[in-house]
Design a protein around this motif. Structure first.
Motif, PDB file in Angstrom:
ATOM      1  N   ILE A  46      96.593  59.884 114.510  1.00 16.88           N
ATOM      2  CA  ILE A  46      96.217  61.492 113.793  1.00 16.88           C
ATOM      3  C   ILE A  46      96.942  62.249 113.054  1.00 16.88           C
ATOM      4  CG2 ILE A  46      95.971  64.536 115.368  1.00 16.88           C
ATOM      5  CD1 ILE A  46      94.848  62.552 117.973  1.00 16.88           C
ATOM      6  N   SER A  47      96.184  63.215 112.054  1.00 14.87           N
ATOM      7  CA  SER A  47      97.050  64.141 111.195  1.00 14.87           C
ATOM      8  C   SER A  47      96.079  65.880 111.581  1.00 14.87           C
ATOM      9  CB  SER A  47      97.250  63.647 109.885  1.00 14.87           C
ATOM     10  OG  SER A  47      95.395  63.345 109.095  1.00 14.87           O
ATOM     11  N   TRP A  48      96.967  66.893 111.588  1.00  9.70           N
ATOM     12  CA  TRP A  48      95.812  67.699 111.277  1.00  9.70           C
ATOM     13  C   TRP A  48      95.864  68.728 110.186  1.00  9.70           C
ATOM     14  CZ3 TRP A  48      99.023  71.696 111.673  1.00  9.70           C
ATOM     15  CH2 TRP A  48     100.510  71.520 112.240  1.00  9.70           C
ATOM     16  N   ASN A  49      95.651  69.704 110.082  1.00  7.60           N
ATOM     17  CA  ASN A  49      95.960  70.833 109.062  1.00  7.60           C
ATOM     18  C   ASN A  49      95.246  72.568 109.748  1.00  7.60           C
ATOM     19  OD1 ASN A  49      96.459  69.765 105.720  1.00  7.60           O
ATOM     20  ND2 ASN A  49      94.952  68.096 107.061  1.00  7.60           N
ATOM     21  N   ILE A  50      95.605  73.760 109.144  1.00  9.98           N
ATOM     22  CA  ILE A  50      95.205  74.593 109.558  1.00  9.98           C
ATOM     23  C   ILE A  50      96.145  75.835 108.950  1.00  9.98           C
ATOM     24  CG2 ILE A  50      97.579  74.811 111.156  1.00  9.98           C
ATOM     25  CD1 ILE A  50      95.723  76.395 113.060  1.00  9.98           C
ATOM     26  N   GLU A  51      94.682  76.427 108.363  1.00 10.12           N
ATOM     27  CA  GLU A  51      95.383  77.734 108.325  1.00 10.12           C
ATOM     28  C   GLU A  51      95.435  79.123 109.024  1.00 10.12           C
ATOM     29  OE1 GLU A  51      93.688  79.533 103.795  1.00 10.12           O
ATOM     30  OE2 GLU A  51      92.904  78.168 104.671  1.00 10.12           O
ATOM     31  N   LEU A  52      96.237  79.881 108.288  1.00  9.16           N
ATOM     32  CA  LEU A  52      96.278  81.012 109.465  1.00  9.16           C
ATOM     33  C   LEU A  52      95.711  82.401 108.693  1.00  9.16           C
ATOM     34  CD1 LEU A  52     100.086  80.531 111.392  1.00  9.16           C
ATOM     35  CD2 LEU A  52      97.458  79.782 111.699  1.00  9.16           C
ATOM     36  N   ASP A  53      95.377  82.964 109.274  1.00 10.72           N
ATOM     37  CA  ASP A  53      95.447  84.725 108.424  1.00 10.72           C
ATOM     38  C   ASP A  53      96.685  85.343 108.673  1.00 10.72           C
ATOM     39  OD1 ASP A  53      95.678  86.072 110.615  1.00 10.72           O
ATOM     40  OD2 ASP A  53      93.432  85.696 110.951  1.00 10.72           O
ATOM     41  N   THR A  54      96.756  86.558 107.782  1.00  9.53           N
ATOM     42  CA  THR A  54      97.693  87.138 108.143  1.00  9.53           C
ATOM     43  C   THR A  54      98.425  87.927 108.596  1.00  9.53           C
ATOM     44  OG1 THR A  54      96.411  88.917 107.707  1.00  9.53           O
ATOM     45  CG2 THR A  54      97.345  87.921 105.386  1.00  9.53           C
ATOM     46  N   PRO A  80      93.854  81.438 113.244  1.00 11.65           N
ATOM     47  CA  PRO A  80      93.246  80.727 113.002  1.00 11.65           C
ATOM     48  C   PRO A  80      92.424  80.986 111.966  1.00 11.65           C
ATOM     49  CG  PRO A  80      93.677  80.002 115.207  1.00 11.65           C
ATOM     50  CD  PRO A  80      94.353  81.704 114.932  1.00 11.65           C
ATOM     51  N   LYS A  81      92.086  80.574 110.407  1.00  7.67           N
ATOM     52  CA  LYS A  81      91.396  80.397 109.974  1.00  7.67           C
ATOM     53  C   LYS A  81      90.614  79.057 109.629  1.00  7.67           C
ATOM     54  CE  LYS A  81      91.375  82.761 106.277  1.00  7.67           C
ATOM     55  NZ  LYS A  81      92.104  82.475 104.659  1.00  7.67           N
ATOM     56  N   SER A  82      91.106  78.228 109.515  1.00 11.12           N
ATOM     57  CA  SER A  82      90.747  76.540 109.814  1.00 11.12           C
ATOM     58  C   SER A  82      91.422  75.628 110.751  1.00 11.12           C
ATOM     59  CB  SER A  82      89.959  76.296 108.047  1.00 11.12           C
ATOM     60  OG  SER A  82      90.963  76.455 107.213  1.00 11.12           O
ATOM     61  N   PHE A  83      90.795  74.647 111.098  1.00  7.23           N
ATOM     62  CA  PHE A  83      91.835  73.604 111.857  1.00  7.23           C
ATOM     63  C   PHE A  83      90.376  72.317 111.599  1.00  7.23           C
ATOM     64  CE2 PHE A  83      92.660  70.884 115.438  1.00  7.23           C
ATOM     65  CZ  PHE A  83      93.471  70.555 115.217  1.00  7.23           C
ATOM     66  N   THR A  84      91.330  71.326 111.112  1.00  3.01           N
ATOM     67  CA  THR A  84      90.749  69.974 110.840  1.00  3.01           C
ATOM     68  C   THR A  84      92.014  69.013 110.944  1.00  3.01           C
ATOM     69  OG1 THR A  84      89.983  70.611 108.941  1.00  3.01           O
ATOM     70  CG2 THR A  84      90.095  68.042 108.780  1.00  3.01           C
ATOM     71  N   LEU A  85      91.299  67.999 112.098  1.00  5.03           N
ATOM     72  CA  LEU A  85      91.569  67.036 112.668  1.00  5.03           C
ATOM     73  C   LEU A  85      91.053  65.706 112.321  1.00  5.03           C
ATOM     74  CD1 LEU A  85      92.859  66.603 116.186  1.00  5.03           C
ATOM     75  CD2 LEU A  85      91.409  64.629 115.694  1.00  5.03           C
ATOM     76  N   SER A  86      92.089  65.306 111.902  1.00  5.39           N
ATOM     77  CA  SER A  86      91.462  63.829 112.084  1.00  5.39           C
ATOM     78  C   SER A  86      92.029  62.082 111.831  1.00  5.39           C
ATOM     79  CB  SER A  86      91.662  63.457 109.945  1.00  5.39           C
ATOM     80  OG  SER A  86      91.309  64.119 109.026  1.00  5.39           O
ATOM     81  N   TRP A  87      91.343  61.962 112.608  1.00  6.89           N
ATOM     82  CA  TRP A  87      91.843  60.423 114.290  1.00  6.89           C
ATOM     83  C   TRP A  87      92.117  59.307 112.668  1.00  6.89           C
ATOM     84  CZ3 TRP A  87      88.684  56.925 116.938  1.00  6.89           C
ATOM     85  CH2 TRP A  87      88.806  55.818 117.450  1.00  6.89           C
ATOM     86  N   SER A 136      88.051  58.979 110.878  1.00  3.08           N
ATOM     87  CA  SER A 136      87.120  60.708 111.857  1.00  3.08           C
ATOM     88  C   SER A 136      87.307  62.030 111.276  1.00  3.08           C
ATOM     89  CB  SER A 136      86.476  60.319 112.844  1.00  3.08           C
ATOM     90  OG  SER A 136      86.119  58.402 113.248  1.00  3.08           O
ATOM     91  N   THR A 137      86.661  62.505 111.355  1.00  2.54           N
ATOM     92  CA  THR A 137      87.024  64.008 111.134  1.00  2.54           C
ATOM     93  C   THR A 137      86.796  65.340 111.953  1.00  2.54           C
ATOM     94  OG1 THR A 137      87.355  63.598 108.303  1.00  2.54           O
ATOM     95  CG2 THR A 137      87.546  65.875 109.522  1.00  2.54           C
ATOM     96  N   TYR A 138      87.588  66.169 112.035  1.00  3.72           N
ATOM     97  CA  TYR A 138      86.665  67.166 113.196  1.00  3.72           C
ATOM     98  C   TYR A 138      86.874  68.227 112.792  1.00  3.72           C
ATOM     99  CZ  TYR A 138      86.253  62.724 115.975  1.00  3.72           C
ATOM    100  OH  TYR A 138      86.297  61.684 116.585  1.00  3.72           O
ATOM    101  N   ALA A 139      85.605  69.140 111.756  1.00  2.00           N
ATOM    102  CA  ALA A 139      86.716  70.710 111.233  1.00  2.00           C
ATOM    103  C   ALA A 139      85.931  71.772 111.780  1.00  2.00           C
ATOM    104  CB  ALA A 139      86.553  70.350 110.016  1.00  2.00           C
TER     105      ALA A 139
END
Length: 266
Positions: A218-226, A230-237, A248-251
């Motif tokens: 599992i890999s993930w990416n997250i972006e935060l606001d100031t 969270p502004k965006s979150f993506t999980l990939s299996w 397989s991606t869940y965004a």
């Protein structure tokens, strides 16, 4: 799609890779906002708080900073898109989500009011209430019994887990090494070590036993606001197959954090 298993079919995947010269396709999820979803929600106008220092790239500290930020303004607009590669198990959702701080890092940490679509499900209005005494799933305004079947149940379970804020916080805390810069963070871990709700949502539609997840990633990416929300979150299996890797991606995207609640349909 209901709770019936959706076969990932790795044998089919391997054949597909061979017949396409080893090039393996996967769906890259890019959520697109297409409206406001169903109406059973209330919320005050969002405001922009003063910027705060970004948290360090440490899983637990990142999760704690996010939890503190969203507990103050726990409601947001959200969009979701994701599903299993090489299958028709794919869904979208857009509407509102409301974090429940008292639930902690759990699968029942959020309420949802959203419109859900899937390959065999026309757009439906969905409300999910997780608070004690208010548990319930409503589809097109009608409460669905806990053990009742519905073609959309599998999609709803996927969305509420893969975009559930408590589950996301739990995943960050489970990640041993996190990288980050400019409020963007990423990490990864063996899928067998992921939080239980995520493992179940990966394994059940793929018709896998939980033990088979070990060795996949599992890999993930997250972006935060100031304000560290969270502004965006993506999980990939990521699953290795025949020298290739299927993802397989869940965004999910989040916007307009504010105070408010999700309510049962009238």
């Amino acid at each position: 799609m209901g709770r019936r298993a959706v076969l990932l079919g790795l044998g089919t995947v391997a054949v597909a890779a061979a017949t396409t010269g080893g090039v393996v396709w996967w769906r890259e999820a890019r959520p697109q906002s297409s409206g406001r979803g169903p109406s059973p929600s209330t919320g005050a106008s969002s405001t922009t708080p003063e910027a705060v220092s970004p948290p360090p790239a440490v899983g637990q500290e990142l999760a704690i900073a996010m939890e503190s930020a969203i507990s103050v303004r726990p409601m947001a607009d959200m969009t979701f898109e994701g599903g299993l590669t090489q299958s028709n198990f794919h869904a979208t959702g857009h509407g509102q989500t409301r974090f429940r701080p008292e639930a902690g890092y759990s699968a029942g940490s959020c309420d949802f009011a959203m419109k859900v679509t899937g390959p065999d499900v026309d757009a439906i209005d969905v409300v999910v209430l997780s608070a004690d005494g208010a548990d319930g799933l409503y589809i097109n305004g009608k409460r669905l019994a806990e053990d009742a079947e519905h073609d959309a149940r599998g999609y709803i379970d996927m969305i509420t887990i893969m975009s559930g804020l408590g589950v996301i916080l739990d995943l960050l805390g489970h990640t041993p090494q996190v990288s980050g810069a400019a409020r963007r963070y990423s990490g990864g871990l063996d899928a067998g070590s992921a939080p239980q709700p995520i493992k179940e949502r990966l394994a059940e539609p793929a018709n896998w036993k939980l033990s088979r997840l070990k060795g996949t990633r599992i890999s993930w990416n997250i972006e935060l606001d100031t304000a560290n929300r969270p502004k965006s979150f993506t999980l990939s299996w990521r699953v290795p197959v025949g020298g290739e890797e299927l993802a397989s991606t869940y965004a999910t995207t989040f916007d307009r954090w504010r105070q408010g609640d999700v309510r049962a349909p009238a």
